[in-house]
Write an enzyme that holds these catalytic residues in place. Structure first.
Site, PDB file in Angstrom:
ATOM      1  N   LYS A  98      -7.590   1.712  -3.696  1.00  0.00           N
ATOM      2  CA  LYS A  98      -7.190   1.362  -4.772  1.00  0.00           C
ATOM      3  C   LYS A  98      -5.786   1.978  -5.283  1.00  0.00           C
ATOM      4  O   LYS A  98      -4.960   1.560  -5.786  1.00  0.00           O
ATOM      5  CB  LYS A  98      -8.090   1.733  -5.905  1.00  0.00           C
ATOM      6  N   THR A  99      -5.887   3.412  -5.076  1.00  0.00           N
ATOM      7  CA  THR A  99      -4.855   4.222  -5.459  1.00  0.00           C
ATOM      8  C   THR A  99      -3.629   4.055  -4.599  1.00  0.00           C
ATOM      9  O   THR A  99      -2.345   3.657  -5.292  1.00  0.00           O
ATOM     10  CB  THR A  99      -4.975   5.715  -5.500  1.00  0.00           C
ATOM     11  N   ASP A 153      -7.142   6.176 -13.021  1.00  0.00           N
ATOM     12  CA  ASP A 153      -8.508   6.005 -12.218  1.00  0.00           C
ATOM     13  C   ASP A 153      -9.593   6.302 -13.234  1.00  0.00           C
ATOM     14  O   ASP A 153      -9.784   6.658 -13.948  1.00  0.00           O
ATOM     15  CB  ASP A 153      -8.497   7.230 -11.314  1.00  0.00           C
ATOM     16  N   THR A 163     -14.828   2.321  -9.757  1.00  0.00           N
ATOM     17  CA  THR A 163     -16.159   2.139  -8.821  1.00  0.00           C
ATOM     18  C   THR A 163     -16.830   1.020  -9.547  1.00  0.00           C
ATOM     19  O   THR A 163     -17.725   0.520  -8.641  1.00  0.00           O
ATOM     20  CB  THR A 163     -16.614   3.067  -8.397  1.00  0.00           C
ATOM     21  N   ARG A 209     -10.622   6.164   3.771  1.00  0.00           N
ATOM     22  CA  ARG A 209     -10.447   7.884   3.553  1.00  0.00           C
ATOM     23  C   ARG A 209     -11.543   8.657   4.372  1.00  0.00           C
ATOM     24  O   ARG A 209     -10.989   9.598   4.695  1.00  0.00           O
ATOM     25  CB  ARG A 209     -10.834   8.052   2.044  1.00  0.00           C
TER      26      ARG A 209
HETATM   27  P1  ADP Z   1      -9.171   4.924  -3.555  1.00  0.00           P
HETATM   28  O1  ADP Z   1      -8.284   4.941  -4.742  1.00  0.00           O
HETATM   29  O2  ADP Z   1      -9.803   3.721  -3.744  1.00  0.00           O
HETATM   30  O3  ADP Z   1     -10.381   6.039  -3.842  1.00  0.00           O
HETATM   31  P2  ADP Z   1      -7.178   5.696  -1.692  1.00  0.00           P
HETATM   32  O4  ADP Z   1      -6.167   4.595  -2.136  1.00  0.00           O
HETATM   33  O5  ADP Z   1      -7.192   7.039  -2.250  1.00  0.00           O
HETATM   34  O6  ADP Z   1      -8.604   5.284  -2.325  1.00  0.00           O
HETATM   35  O7  ADP Z   1      -7.486   5.729  -0.213  1.00  0.00           O
HETATM   36  C1  ADP Z   1      -7.753   6.844   0.530  1.00  0.00           C
HETATM   37  C2  ADP Z   1      -7.052   7.066   1.554  1.00  0.00           C
HETATM   38  O8  ADP Z   1      -7.291   5.996   2.774  1.00  0.00           O
HETATM   39  C3  ADP Z   1      -5.421   7.086   1.614  1.00  0.00           C
HETATM   40  O9  ADP Z   1      -5.142   8.353   1.719  1.00  0.00           O
HETATM   41  C4  ADP Z   1      -4.812   6.330   2.615  1.00  0.00           C
HETATM   42  O10 ADP Z   1      -4.101   6.912   3.378  1.00  0.00           O
HETATM   43  C5  ADP Z   1      -6.048   5.685   3.503  1.00  0.00           C
HETATM   44  N1  ADP Z   1      -5.986   4.230   3.043  1.00  0.00           N
HETATM   45  C6  ADP Z   1      -6.515   3.358   2.136  1.00  0.00           C
HETATM   46  N2  ADP Z   1      -6.274   2.094   2.278  1.00  0.00           N
HETATM   47  C7  ADP Z   1      -5.697   1.707   3.212  1.00  0.00           C
HETATM   48  C8  ADP Z   1      -5.194   0.695   3.851  1.00  0.00           C
HETATM   49  N3  ADP Z   1      -5.606  -0.468   3.865  1.00  0.00           N
HETATM   50  N4  ADP Z   1      -4.588   0.794   5.277  1.00  0.00           N
HETATM   51  C9  ADP Z   1      -4.341   2.285   5.701  1.00  0.00           C
HETATM   52  N5  ADP Z   1      -4.616   3.207   4.955  1.00  0.00           N
HETATM   53  C10 ADP Z   1      -5.432   3.236   4.067  1.00  0.00           C
END
Ligand code: ADP
Length: 357
Positions: free
Chosen positions: A84-85, A129, A178, A237
Protein backbone atom coordinates in the site's frame (compact mmCIF):
# COMPACT_ATOMS: atom_id res chain seq x y z
CA UNK A 1 28.40 -2.15 5.85
CA UNK A 2 25.87 0.25 4.40
CA UNK A 3 26.04 2.79 7.22
CA UNK A 4 28.85 5.31 6.86
CA UNK A 5 32.01 4.75 8.93
CA UNK A 6 31.61 8.19 10.37
CA UNK A 7 28.46 7.03 12.15
CA UNK A 8 30.13 3.95 13.54
CA UNK A 9 33.06 5.93 14.86
CA UNK A 10 30.67 8.21 16.69
CA UNK A 11 28.94 5.23 18.30
CA UNK A 12 32.25 3.72 19.33
CA UNK A 13 33.66 6.90 20.82
CA UNK A 14 30.64 7.34 23.06
CA UNK A 15 30.91 3.89 24.51
CA UNK A 16 34.67 3.27 24.47
CA UNK A 17 34.31 0.89 21.57
CA UNK A 18 31.40 -1.08 22.99
CA UNK A 19 28.08 -0.57 21.19
CA UNK A 20 25.10 -0.51 23.53
CA UNK A 21 22.17 -2.78 22.58
CA UNK A 22 19.90 0.23 22.06
CA UNK A 23 22.41 1.75 19.64
CA UNK A 24 22.74 -1.57 17.86
CA UNK A 25 18.99 -1.58 17.45
CA UNK A 26 19.14 1.90 15.91
CA UNK A 27 21.84 0.76 13.47
CA UNK A 28 19.78 -2.28 12.47
CA UNK A 29 16.71 -0.08 11.98
CA UNK A 30 18.73 2.27 9.78
CA UNK A 31 20.07 -0.66 7.76
CA UNK A 32 16.51 -1.97 7.34
CA UNK A 33 15.36 1.46 6.12
CA UNK A 34 18.18 1.69 3.59
CA UNK A 35 17.45 -1.86 2.43
CA UNK A 36 13.70 -1.08 2.16
CA UNK A 37 14.37 2.12 0.25
CA UNK A 38 16.59 0.37 -2.30
CA UNK A 39 14.17 -2.41 -3.15
CA UNK A 40 10.89 -0.48 -3.02
CA UNK A 41 9.49 -0.25 -6.60
CA UNK A 42 9.29 3.33 -7.87
CA UNK A 43 7.15 2.90 -10.98
CA UNK A 44 4.05 0.91 -12.01
CA UNK A 45 6.29 -1.20 -14.27
CA UNK A 46 8.46 -2.24 -11.32
CA UNK A 47 5.43 -2.97 -9.15
CA UNK A 48 4.67 -6.67 -9.60
CA UNK A 49 1.09 -8.04 -9.56
CA UNK A 50 -2.11 -6.21 -8.48
CA UNK A 51 -2.72 -5.76 -12.22
CA UNK A 52 -6.31 -4.58 -12.18
CA UNK A 53 -5.57 -1.99 -9.46
CA UNK A 54 -2.59 -0.72 -11.45
CA UNK A 55 -4.63 -0.44 -14.66
CA UNK A 56 -7.49 1.40 -12.96
CA UNK A 57 -5.12 3.74 -11.14
CA UNK A 58 -3.24 4.55 -14.36
CA UNK A 59 -6.55 5.56 -15.98
CA UNK A 60 -7.63 7.62 -12.94
CA UNK A 61 -4.29 9.46 -12.94
CA UNK A 62 -4.33 10.01 -16.70
CA UNK A 63 -7.92 11.34 -16.61
CA UNK A 64 -7.10 13.75 -13.76
CA UNK A 65 -4.13 15.02 -15.78
CA UNK A 66 -6.25 15.47 -18.94
CA UNK A 67 -8.97 17.31 -17.03
CA UNK A 68 -6.34 19.29 -15.15
CA UNK A 69 -8.01 18.55 -11.82
CA UNK A 70 -6.70 17.27 -8.52
CA UNK A 71 -6.56 13.45 -8.28
CA UNK A 72 -9.44 11.99 -6.21
CA UNK A 73 -8.77 10.78 -2.67
CA UNK A 74 -7.77 7.11 -2.66
CA UNK A 75 -8.31 4.41 -0.03
CA UNK A 76 -6.09 1.31 -0.19
CA UNK A 77 -6.86 -1.61 2.06
CA UNK A 78 -5.48 -5.07 2.71
CA UNK A 79 -3.18 -6.94 5.09
CA UNK A 80 0.21 -5.45 6.05
CA UNK A 81 3.15 -5.80 3.66
CA UNK A 82 1.14 -6.11 0.41
CA UNK A 83 2.37 -2.81 -1.04
CA UNK A 84 0.00 0.00 0.00
CA UNK A 85 2.75 2.46 0.97
CA UNK A 86 4.71 1.49 -2.13
CA UNK A 87 1.68 2.16 -4.34
CA UNK A 88 1.14 5.58 -2.72
CA UNK A 89 4.75 6.53 -3.49
CA UNK A 90 4.34 5.34 -7.09
CA UNK A 91 1.15 7.42 -7.51
CA UNK A 92 3.04 10.50 -6.28
CA UNK A 93 5.86 9.69 -8.67
CA UNK A 94 3.47 9.25 -11.63
CA UNK A 95 1.72 12.53 -10.79
CA UNK A 96 5.09 14.23 -10.40
CA UNK A 97 4.23 15.57 -6.95
CA UNK A 98 5.77 15.11 -3.53
CA UNK A 99 4.25 12.97 -0.80
CA UNK A 100 3.99 13.49 2.96
CA UNK A 101 3.77 10.24 4.90
CA UNK A 102 2.24 9.92 8.34
CA UNK A 103 0.08 7.51 10.30
CA UNK A 104 -3.13 7.99 12.31
CA UNK A 105 -1.54 7.36 15.73
CA UNK A 106 0.78 10.34 15.04
CA UNK A 107 -2.23 12.61 14.52
CA UNK A 108 -3.73 12.41 17.99
CA UNK A 109 -4.05 16.12 18.75
CA UNK A 110 -6.07 18.51 16.53
CA UNK A 111 -2.95 20.58 16.00
CA UNK A 112 -1.14 17.57 14.48
CA UNK A 113 -3.63 17.14 11.65
CA UNK A 114 -4.16 20.90 11.22
CA UNK A 115 -0.39 21.41 11.08
CA UNK A 116 0.12 18.80 8.40
CA UNK A 117 -2.86 20.00 6.31
CA UNK A 118 -1.64 23.59 6.42
CA UNK A 119 1.88 22.56 5.45
CA UNK A 120 0.77 20.81 2.23
CA UNK A 121 1.99 22.22 -1.05
CA UNK A 122 -0.29 22.58 -4.09
CA UNK A 123 -1.13 19.16 -5.56
CA UNK A 124 0.80 17.24 -2.91
CA UNK A 125 -0.19 13.77 -1.69
CA UNK A 126 -0.88 13.15 1.99
CA UNK A 127 -0.51 9.48 2.92
CA UNK A 128 -2.11 8.43 6.21
CA UNK A 129 -1.33 4.88 7.24
CA UNK A 130 -3.67 2.98 9.61
CA UNK A 131 -6.33 5.54 8.79
CA UNK A 132 -9.01 3.52 10.64
CA UNK A 133 -7.28 4.61 13.85
CA UNK A 134 -7.96 8.35 13.34
CA UNK A 135 -9.88 9.81 16.25
CA UNK A 136 -13.26 11.54 15.79
CA UNK A 137 -11.86 15.09 16.10
CA UNK A 138 -9.13 14.47 13.53
CA UNK A 139 -11.73 12.93 11.19
CA UNK A 140 -13.98 15.96 11.49
CA UNK A 141 -11.10 18.28 10.69
CA UNK A 142 -10.39 16.16 7.61
CA UNK A 143 -13.93 16.22 6.17
CA UNK A 144 -14.01 19.83 4.85
CA UNK A 145 -10.33 19.52 3.88
CA UNK A 146 -11.14 16.50 1.70
CA UNK A 147 -14.33 18.03 0.29
CA UNK A 148 -13.36 21.58 -0.55
CA UNK A 149 -9.82 22.10 0.70
CA UNK A 150 -10.71 24.14 3.78
CA UNK A 151 -10.36 23.63 7.50
CA UNK A 152 -12.37 25.11 10.35
CA UNK A 153 -10.16 26.73 12.98
CA UNK A 154 -11.60 27.68 16.36
CA UNK A 155 -10.20 30.53 18.44
CA UNK A 156 -11.07 31.86 21.90
CA UNK A 157 -12.70 30.07 24.83
CA UNK A 158 -16.31 29.12 25.79
CA UNK A 159 -18.58 32.15 25.06
CA UNK A 160 -16.01 33.98 22.92
CA UNK A 161 -15.26 30.95 20.76
CA UNK A 162 -15.14 31.76 17.03
CA UNK A 163 -14.81 29.48 14.04
CA UNK A 164 -12.84 30.59 11.01
CA UNK A 165 -12.85 28.72 7.73
CA UNK A 166 -9.36 28.84 6.17
CA UNK A 167 -8.22 27.38 2.84
CA UNK A 168 -5.56 24.73 2.43
CA UNK A 169 -3.81 23.82 -0.82
CA UNK A 170 -5.45 21.28 -3.12
CA UNK A 171 -4.17 17.84 -2.17
CA UNK A 172 -4.93 14.13 -2.56
CA UNK A 173 -5.37 12.01 0.53
CA UNK A 174 -4.26 8.41 0.21
CA UNK A 175 -5.46 6.41 3.20
CA UNK A 176 -4.17 2.92 3.94
CA UNK A 177 -5.80 0.46 6.28
CA UNK A 178 -5.74 -3.19 7.18
CA UNK A 179 -9.40 -2.91 8.17
CA UNK A 180 -11.70 -1.06 5.80
CA UNK A 181 -14.68 -2.13 7.92
CA UNK A 182 -13.33 -0.19 10.90
CA UNK A 183 -13.43 3.10 8.98
CA UNK A 184 -16.37 5.36 9.82
CA UNK A 185 -19.01 5.61 7.06
CA UNK A 186 -18.61 9.38 6.52
CA UNK A 187 -14.82 9.04 6.13
CA UNK A 188 -15.10 6.09 3.74
CA UNK A 189 -17.66 7.98 1.62
CA UNK A 190 -15.21 10.81 1.06
CA UNK A 191 -12.80 8.59 -0.89
CA UNK A 192 -13.51 8.66 -4.63
CA UNK A 193 -11.38 5.59 -5.33
CA UNK A 194 -11.25 2.47 -3.13
CA UNK A 195 -9.04 -0.55 -3.83
CA UNK A 196 -8.47 -3.79 -1.99
CA UNK A 197 -4.99 -5.28 -2.42
CA UNK A 198 -4.92 -9.02 -2.97
CA UNK A 199 -2.45 -11.59 -1.65
CA UNK A 200 0.25 -12.42 -4.25
CA UNK A 201 0.52 -15.69 -6.17
CA UNK A 202 3.69 -17.76 -5.78
CA UNK A 203 4.69 -16.86 -9.32
CA UNK A 204 4.36 -13.12 -8.58
CA UNK A 205 6.29 -13.46 -5.32
CA UNK A 206 9.03 -15.35 -7.10
CA UNK A 207 9.38 -12.35 -9.43
CA UNK A 208 9.46 -9.96 -6.43
CA UNK A 209 12.23 -12.10 -4.89
CA UNK A 210 14.35 -12.22 -8.06
CA UNK A 211 13.96 -8.48 -8.55
CA UNK A 212 15.03 -7.68 -4.96
CA UNK A 213 17.91 -10.18 -5.13
CA UNK A 214 19.20 -8.50 -8.30
CA UNK A 215 19.12 -5.04 -6.69
CA UNK A 216 20.86 -6.35 -3.56
CA UNK A 217 23.45 -8.38 -5.51
CA UNK A 218 22.24 -11.61 -3.96
CA UNK A 219 22.77 -14.74 -6.07
CA UNK A 220 19.66 -16.90 -6.34
CA UNK A 221 18.45 -19.49 -8.85
CA UNK A 222 14.84 -20.02 -10.01
CA UNK A 223 14.21 -22.96 -7.68
CA UNK A 224 15.60 -21.01 -4.69
CA UNK A 225 13.27 -18.09 -5.46
CA UNK A 226 10.29 -20.47 -5.84
CA UNK A 227 11.05 -22.12 -2.50
CA UNK A 228 11.11 -18.75 -0.67
CA UNK A 229 7.96 -17.64 -2.54
CA UNK A 230 6.04 -20.73 -1.38
CA UNK A 231 6.83 -19.95 2.23
CA UNK A 232 6.37 -16.16 2.23
CA UNK A 233 2.67 -16.02 3.15
CA UNK A 234 1.80 -14.48 -0.25
CA UNK A 235 3.33 -11.19 1.04
CA UNK A 236 6.19 -9.22 -0.59
CA UNK A 237 7.45 -7.75 2.69
CA UNK A 238 7.89 -11.24 4.13
CA UNK A 239 9.49 -12.51 0.90
CA UNK A 240 12.04 -9.69 1.06
CA UNK A 241 12.82 -10.47 4.69
CA UNK A 242 13.29 -14.16 3.94
CA UNK A 243 15.74 -13.46 1.09
CA UNK A 244 18.03 -11.77 3.61
CA UNK A 245 17.95 -14.78 5.94
CA UNK A 246 18.41 -17.26 3.09
CA UNK A 247 21.29 -15.17 1.74
CA UNK A 248 23.03 -15.25 5.16
CA UNK A 249 22.57 -19.02 5.21
CA UNK A 250 23.89 -19.48 1.68
CA UNK A 251 26.95 -17.39 2.52
CA UNK A 252 27.82 -19.21 5.71
CA UNK A 253 26.70 -22.76 5.00
CA UNK A 254 26.80 -22.94 1.19
CA UNK A 255 28.61 -21.40 -1.77
CA UNK A 256 26.79 -18.06 -1.59
CA UNK A 257 24.01 -18.97 -4.04
CA UNK A 258 20.45 -19.40 -2.79
CA UNK A 259 19.26 -22.73 -4.16
CA UNK A 260 16.14 -24.73 -3.30
CA UNK A 261 18.17 -26.61 -0.67
CA UNK A 262 19.75 -23.57 1.00
CA UNK A 263 16.42 -21.72 1.02
CA UNK A 264 14.68 -24.74 2.51
CA UNK A 265 17.38 -25.26 5.19
CA UNK A 266 17.39 -21.56 6.12
CA UNK A 267 13.60 -21.43 6.44
CA UNK A 268 13.46 -24.71 8.38
CA UNK A 269 15.96 -23.20 10.82
CA UNK A 270 13.62 -20.21 11.22
CA UNK A 271 10.75 -22.60 12.01
CA UNK A 272 8.89 -21.53 8.88
CA UNK A 273 7.24 -24.64 7.53
CA UNK A 274 6.41 -25.75 3.96
CA UNK A 275 3.13 -23.81 4.01
CA UNK A 276 4.84 -20.67 5.29
CA UNK A 277 3.38 -21.01 8.80
CA UNK A 278 5.54 -19.87 11.70
CA UNK A 279 5.48 -20.83 15.37
CA UNK A 280 2.67 -18.38 16.24
CA UNK A 281 0.45 -19.65 13.40
CA UNK A 282 0.89 -23.25 14.46
CA UNK A 283 0.33 -22.34 18.12
CA UNK A 284 -2.91 -20.58 17.24
CA UNK A 285 -4.23 -23.52 15.22
CA UNK A 286 -3.27 -26.16 17.75
CA UNK A 287 -4.70 -24.05 20.59
CA UNK A 288 -8.09 -24.01 18.85
CA UNK A 289 -7.89 -27.74 18.22
CA UNK A 290 -6.63 -28.82 21.63
CA UNK A 291 -8.41 -26.39 23.94
CA UNK A 292 -11.55 -25.60 21.98
CA UNK A 293 -12.14 -28.80 20.03
CA UNK A 294 -11.55 -27.00 16.71
CA UNK A 295 -13.68 -23.94 17.57
CA UNK A 296 -15.57 -21.70 17.50
CA UNK A 297 -13.59 -19.50 19.86
CA UNK A 298 -13.48 -15.71 20.18
CA UNK A 299 -10.43 -13.82 18.94
CA UNK A 300 -10.02 -12.06 22.33
CA UNK A 301 -9.65 -15.45 24.08
CA UNK A 302 -7.13 -16.58 21.48
CA UNK A 303 -5.06 -13.40 21.80
CA UNK A 304 -4.87 -13.75 25.59
CA UNK A 305 -3.93 -17.43 25.38
CA UNK A 306 -1.20 -16.67 22.82
CA UNK A 307 0.07 -13.68 24.79
CA UNK A 308 -0.37 -11.52 21.65
CA UNK A 309 -2.06 -8.19 21.14
CA UNK A 310 -5.55 -8.67 19.64
CA UNK A 311 -4.68 -6.32 16.78
CA UNK A 312 -1.66 -8.46 15.88
CA UNK A 313 -3.81 -11.58 15.81
CA UNK A 314 -6.51 -9.94 13.68
CA UNK A 315 -4.30 -7.93 11.31
CA UNK A 316 -1.13 -9.97 11.00
CA UNK A 317 -1.71 -13.62 11.97
CA UNK A 318 -5.25 -14.37 10.83
CA UNK A 319 -5.49 -12.94 7.29
CA UNK A 320 -3.06 -15.45 5.81
CA UNK A 321 -4.50 -18.39 7.79
CA UNK A 322 -7.94 -17.47 6.40
CA UNK A 323 -6.62 -17.01 2.87
CA UNK A 324 -4.68 -20.27 2.92
CA UNK A 325 -7.73 -22.20 4.18
CA UNK A 326 -6.51 -23.15 7.67
CA UNK A 327 -9.08 -21.04 9.50
CA UNK A 328 -12.70 -19.96 9.11
CA UNK A 329 -14.29 -16.91 10.64
CA UNK A 330 -17.87 -17.53 11.79
CA UNK A 331 -20.29 -15.35 13.72
CA UNK A 332 -19.58 -17.35 16.85
CA UNK A 333 -15.81 -17.19 16.54
CA UNK A 334 -12.83 -18.78 14.78
CA UNK A 335 -12.83 -22.45 13.67
CA UNK A 336 -9.96 -24.47 12.19
CA UNK A 337 -10.51 -26.41 8.98
CA UNK A 338 -9.75 -30.02 8.09
CA UNK A 339 -6.63 -28.71 6.32
CA UNK A 340 -5.32 -27.42 9.67
CA UNK A 341 -5.81 -30.84 11.31
CA UNK A 342 -3.98 -32.49 8.42
CA UNK A 343 -1.15 -29.94 8.38
CA UNK A 344 -0.51 -30.35 12.10
CA UNK A 345 -0.83 -34.12 11.83
CA UNK A 346 -3.79 -34.29 14.19
CA UNK A 347 -6.62 -36.68 13.44
CA UNK A 348 -10.17 -35.59 14.23
CA UNK A 349 -12.44 -38.50 15.11
CA UNK A 350 -16.18 -38.34 14.53
CA UNK A 351 -16.83 -37.96 18.26
CA UNK A 352 -14.49 -34.98 18.35
CA UNK A 353 -11.57 -36.81 19.99
CA UNK A 354 -8.11 -36.25 18.62
CA UNK A 355 -5.39 -38.62 17.57
CA UNK A 356 -2.28 -38.44 15.41
CA UNK A 357 -2.52 -39.04 11.66
P1 ADP B 1 2.14 -2.00 3.17
O1 ADP B 1 2.16 -0.49 3.11
O2 ADP B 1 0.95 -2.58 2.49
O3 ADP B 1 2.30 -2.53 4.57
P2 ADP B 1 4.64 -1.78 1.73
O4 ADP B 1 4.23 -0.90 0.60
O5 ADP B 1 5.42 -1.13 2.82
O6 ADP B 1 3.39 -2.55 2.34
O7 ADP B 1 5.46 -2.99 1.08
C1 ADP B 1 6.35 -3.79 1.81
C2 ADP B 1 7.59 -4.09 1.00
O8 ADP B 1 7.24 -5.04 -0.01
C3 ADP B 1 8.14 -2.87 0.27
O9 ADP B 1 9.39 -2.55 0.81
C4 ADP B 1 8.35 -3.28 -1.17
O10 ADP B 1 9.71 -3.37 -1.45
C5 ADP B 1 7.76 -4.66 -1.29
N1 ADP B 1 6.65 -4.67 -2.24
C6 ADP B 1 5.35 -4.44 -1.94
N2 ADP B 1 4.59 -4.57 -3.03
C7 ADP B 1 5.41 -4.90 -4.04
C8 ADP B 1 5.19 -5.20 -5.44
N3 ADP B 1 3.96 -5.18 -5.95
N4 ADP B 1 6.27 -5.48 -6.19
C9 ADP B 1 7.50 -5.53 -5.66
N5 ADP B 1 7.77 -5.29 -4.34
C10 ADP B 1 6.73 -4.97 -3.55
Amino acid sequence: MILGDENNNKQNKKTNGAIKPVELEAIELELDRTYEKNIRPKTFDDYIGQNSIKETLKITIEAAKKRNVQLDHILLYGPPGLGKTTLANIIANECNVSIKITSAPALERPRDIIGILMSLKEGEILFIDEIHRLNKIAEEILYPAMEDYTIDLTTGKSQTVKTMRVPVQKFTLIGATTKAGALSGPLRDRFGVIHRLEFYTNEELSRVIKRSAKILNIKINDEGADEIAKRARCTPRIANRLIKRASDWALVKGDGIITKQTASDALDALNIDKEGLDTTDRELLSLIIKNYNGGPVGVETLAVALGEDIRTVEDVVEPYLLQAGFLNRTQRGRCVTQKAYEHLGINKNKNGQMGLF
